[in-house]
Write a protein that holds these residues in place. Structure first.
Motif, mmCIF file in Angstrom:
data_model
loop_
_atom_site.group_PDB
_atom_site.id
_atom_site.type_symbol
_atom_site.label_atom_id
_atom_site.label_comp_id
_atom_site.label_asym_id
_atom_site.label_seq_id
_atom_site.Cartn_x
_atom_site.Cartn_y
_atom_site.Cartn_z
ATOM 1 N N GLY A 55 17.541 90.881 33.247
ATOM 2 C CA GLY A 55 16.190 90.609 33.076
ATOM 3 C C GLY A 55 15.307 90.761 34.454
ATOM 4 N N LEU A 56 16.056 90.232 35.579
ATOM 5 C CA LEU A 56 15.344 90.423 37.105
ATOM 6 C C LEU A 56 15.180 91.973 37.383
ATOM 7 C CD1 LEU A 56 17.057 87.243 38.612
ATOM 8 C CD2 LEU A 56 14.854 87.349 37.762
ATOM 9 N N MET A 57 16.095 92.786 36.782
ATOM 10 C CA MET A 57 16.001 94.135 37.087
ATOM 11 C C MET A 57 14.875 94.796 36.565
ATOM 12 S SD MET A 57 16.652 96.488 39.048
ATOM 13 C CE MET A 57 18.239 96.667 40.100
ATOM 14 N N ALA A 58 14.700 94.400 35.089
ATOM 15 C CA ALA A 58 13.719 94.768 34.232
ATOM 16 C C ALA A 58 12.420 94.365 35.033
ATOM 17 C CB ALA A 58 13.855 94.333 33.022
ATOM 18 N N SER A 59 12.377 93.079 35.250
ATOM 19 C CA SER A 59 11.281 92.477 35.712
ATOM 20 C C SER A 59 10.415 93.091 37.166
ATOM 21 C CB SER A 59 11.310 90.989 36.006
ATOM 22 O OG SER A 59 11.684 90.356 34.854
ATOM 23 N N ALA A 60 11.641 93.435 37.918
ATOM 24 C CA ALA A 60 11.633 94.184 39.224
ATOM 25 C C ALA A 60 10.784 95.439 39.093
ATOM 26 C CB ALA A 60 12.631 94.124 39.915
ATOM 27 N N VAL A 61 11.269 96.068 38.122
ATOM 28 C CA VAL A 61 10.659 97.530 37.941
ATOM 29 C C VAL A 61 9.286 97.417 37.250
ATOM 30 C CG1 VAL A 61 10.992 99.388 36.384
ATOM 31 C CG2 VAL A 61 12.960 98.633 37.540
ATOM 32 N N ARG A 62 9.019 96.049 36.777
ATOM 33 C CA ARG A 62 7.812 96.023 35.888
ATOM 34 C C ARG A 62 7.817 96.867 34.711
ATOM 35 N NH1 ARG A 62 4.421 94.538 40.657
ATOM 36 N NH2 ARG A 62 5.593 92.613 41.321
ATOM 37 N N PRO A 63 6.812 96.666 33.952
ATOM 38 C CA PRO A 63 6.782 97.563 32.659
ATOM 39 C C PRO A 63 6.107 98.840 32.707
ATOM 40 C CG PRO A 63 4.590 95.827 32.720
ATOM 41 C CD PRO A 63 5.555 95.841 34.226
ATOM 42 N N ARG A 64 6.430 99.617 33.849
ATOM 43 C CA ARG A 64 6.111 101.001 34.018
ATOM 44 C C ARG A 64 7.321 101.946 33.217
ATOM 45 N NH1 ARG A 64 6.464 101.423 40.177
ATOM 46 N NH2 ARG A 64 7.926 99.713 39.745
ATOM 47 N N ARG A 65 8.296 101.411 32.971
ATOM 48 C CA ARG A 65 9.466 101.869 32.356
ATOM 49 C C ARG A 65 9.805 101.441 30.765
ATOM 50 N NH1 ARG A 65 11.043 106.797 34.460
ATOM 51 N NH2 ARG A 65 10.597 106.846 36.471
ATOM 52 N N ALA A 66 10.102 102.203 29.916
ATOM 53 C CA ALA A 66 10.417 101.926 28.693
ATOM 54 C C ALA A 66 11.479 101.051 28.519
ATOM 55 C CB ALA A 66 10.564 103.241 27.513
ATOM 56 N N TRP A 67 12.716 101.414 29.430
ATOM 57 C CA TRP A 67 13.978 100.433 29.336
ATOM 58 C C TRP A 67 13.773 99.148 29.807
ATOM 59 C CZ3 TRP A 67 15.915 98.452 33.486
ATOM 60 C CH2 TRP A 67 15.581 98.563 34.695
ATOM 61 N N SER A 68 12.908 98.924 30.880
ATOM 62 C CA SER A 68 12.483 97.646 31.177
ATOM 63 C C SER A 68 11.781 96.924 30.233
ATOM 64 C CB SER A 68 11.753 97.786 32.560
ATOM 65 O OG SER A 68 10.437 98.140 32.416
ATOM 66 N N ARG A 69 10.680 97.437 29.448
ATOM 67 C CA ARG A 69 10.061 96.776 28.345
ATOM 68 C C ARG A 69 10.850 96.429 27.407
ATOM 69 N NH1 ARG A 69 6.413 101.038 29.397
ATOM 70 N NH2 ARG A 69 7.116 102.123 27.820
ATOM 71 N N ALA A 70 12.080 97.344 26.929
ATOM 72 C CA ALA A 70 12.819 97.015 25.979
ATOM 73 C C ALA A 70 13.788 95.850 26.285
ATOM 74 C CB ALA A 70 13.510 98.257 25.589
ATOM 75 N N THR A 71 14.328 96.095 27.595
ATOM 76 C CA THR A 71 15.386 94.736 28.139
ATOM 77 C C THR A 71 14.489 93.505 28.051
ATOM 78 O OG1 THR A 71 16.275 96.478 29.213
ATOM 79 C CG2 THR A 71 16.695 94.134 30.043
ATOM 80 N N LEU A 72 13.209 93.355 28.556
ATOM 81 C CA LEU A 72 12.567 91.895 28.585
ATOM 82 C C LEU A 72 12.113 91.705 27.139
ATOM 83 C CD1 LEU A 72 10.211 92.995 31.416
ATOM 84 C CD2 LEU A 72 12.078 91.274 31.563
ATOM 85 N N TRP A 73 11.934 92.587 26.213
ATOM 86 C CA TRP A 73 11.683 92.309 24.971
ATOM 87 C C TRP A 73 12.813 91.495 24.415
ATOM 88 C CZ3 TRP A 73 13.671 93.351 19.918
ATOM 89 C CH2 TRP A 73 12.701 92.733 18.781
ATOM 90 N N LYS A 74 14.059 92.322 24.724
ATOM 91 C CA LYS A 74 15.282 91.781 23.963
ATOM 92 C C LYS A 74 15.593 90.302 24.632
ATOM 93 C CE LYS A 74 18.711 94.711 23.248
ATOM 94 N NZ LYS A 74 19.880 95.776 23.515
ATOM 95 N N ILE A 75 15.500 90.181 25.701
ATOM 96 C CA ILE A 75 15.761 88.777 26.203
ATOM 97 C C ILE A 75 14.815 87.852 25.698
ATOM 98 C CG2 ILE A 75 15.850 87.669 28.422
ATOM 99 C CD1 ILE A 75 16.736 90.190 30.007
ATOM 100 N N ARG A 76 13.745 88.007 25.534
ATOM 101 C CA ARG A 76 12.710 87.022 25.019
ATOM 102 C C ARG A 76 12.909 86.683 23.657
ATOM 103 N NH1 ARG A 76 8.408 90.568 27.775
ATOM 104 N NH2 ARG A 76 8.338 89.479 29.661
ATOM 105 N N ASN A 77 13.710 87.659 22.900
ATOM 106 C CA ASN A 77 13.554 87.563 21.460
ATOM 107 C C ASN A 77 14.965 87.487 21.164
ATOM 108 O OD1 ASN A 77 10.969 87.836 20.670
ATOM 109 N ND2 ASN A 77 11.282 89.810 21.463
ATOM 110 N N ARG A 78 15.946 87.187 21.769
ATOM 111 C CA ARG A 78 17.477 87.147 21.563
ATOM 112 C C ARG A 78 17.794 86.104 20.315
ATOM 113 N NH1 ARG A 78 18.160 85.193 27.238
ATOM 114 N NH2 ARG A 78 18.586 82.961 27.181
ATOM 115 N N THR A 79 17.426 85.005 20.432
ATOM 116 C CA THR A 79 17.702 84.001 19.261
ATOM 117 C C THR A 79 17.132 84.764 17.966
ATOM 118 O OG1 THR A 79 15.703 82.722 19.559
ATOM 119 C CG2 THR A 79 17.584 81.966 20.813
ATOM 120 N N PHE A 80 16.001 85.437 17.876
ATOM 121 C CA PHE A 80 15.658 86.162 16.635
ATOM 122 C C PHE A 80 16.518 87.215 16.392
ATOM 123 C CE2 PHE A 80 12.931 89.311 15.116
ATOM 124 C CZ PHE A 80 12.544 89.129 13.872
ATOM 125 N N LEU A 81 16.795 87.989 17.244
ATOM 126 C CA LEU A 81 17.924 89.042 17.367
ATOM 127 C C LEU A 81 19.257 88.588 16.653
ATOM 128 C CD1 LEU A 81 16.915 91.215 20.134
ATOM 129 C CD2 LEU A 81 16.332 91.695 17.909
#
Length: 157
Positions: A55-81
């Protein structure tokens, strides 16, 4: 005035941002560390560190990359997933869908499919963008590993 060679690369800024945030997260995790951890506590701590690192690597990259957005989304929604995965496992036990494949597609298609599974958010990308995101994701993972090694080396001596 700094010349082009003296300016830090965006990758080194990402590494610095990740290192700072990761050390801060480890400090917080150490505050809540039990004096005699059980196996369950150790496993929980391992998972917290792992999820924090991604999560911190994805945050450090910021939402410029699709993989970072996908990683942050997955972490935020992990109970739902988790709930979706549990529900899909029970459904898959009751109904089996036969696997279909195109015999004309060769090994290359399988490799691209595997690559799409490895890169967060890669399922929806076109091939060229997938390769670009994969390259960036691998650089960030290498930087993450190097930073973690440096932290271990620093604290083990």
């Amino acid at each position: 005035m700094k010349t082009h060679n003296q300016l830090p690369s965006s990758h080194s800024l990402v590494e610095s941002r990740f290192a700072y945030l990761f050390l801060k997260a480890l400090k917080e995790l150490n505050k809540n560390r039990p004096s005699s951890p059980s196996i369950r506590d150790t496993y929980r701590r391992y998972n917290l560190i792992r999820v924090s690192a991604y999560g911190l690597m994805a945050s450090a990259v910021r939402p410029r990359r699709a993989w970072s957005r996908a990683t942050l989304w997955k972490i935020r929604n992990r109970t739902f997933l988790r709930a979706l995965m549990k529900r899909s496992r029970t459904r898959s036990l009751t109904r089996r869908v036969p696997a279909r494949g195109n015999p004309k597609k060769g090994l290359g298609c399988k490799l691209v499919k595997d690559l799409r599974k490895l890169v967060p958010g890669g399922e929806e990308m076109k091939f060229c963008r997938l390769l670009n995101e994969t390259s960036h994701y691998m650089k960030c993972l290498q930087a993450q590993v190097q930073i973690m090694r440096n932290i271990v080396d620093h604290y083990s001596t």
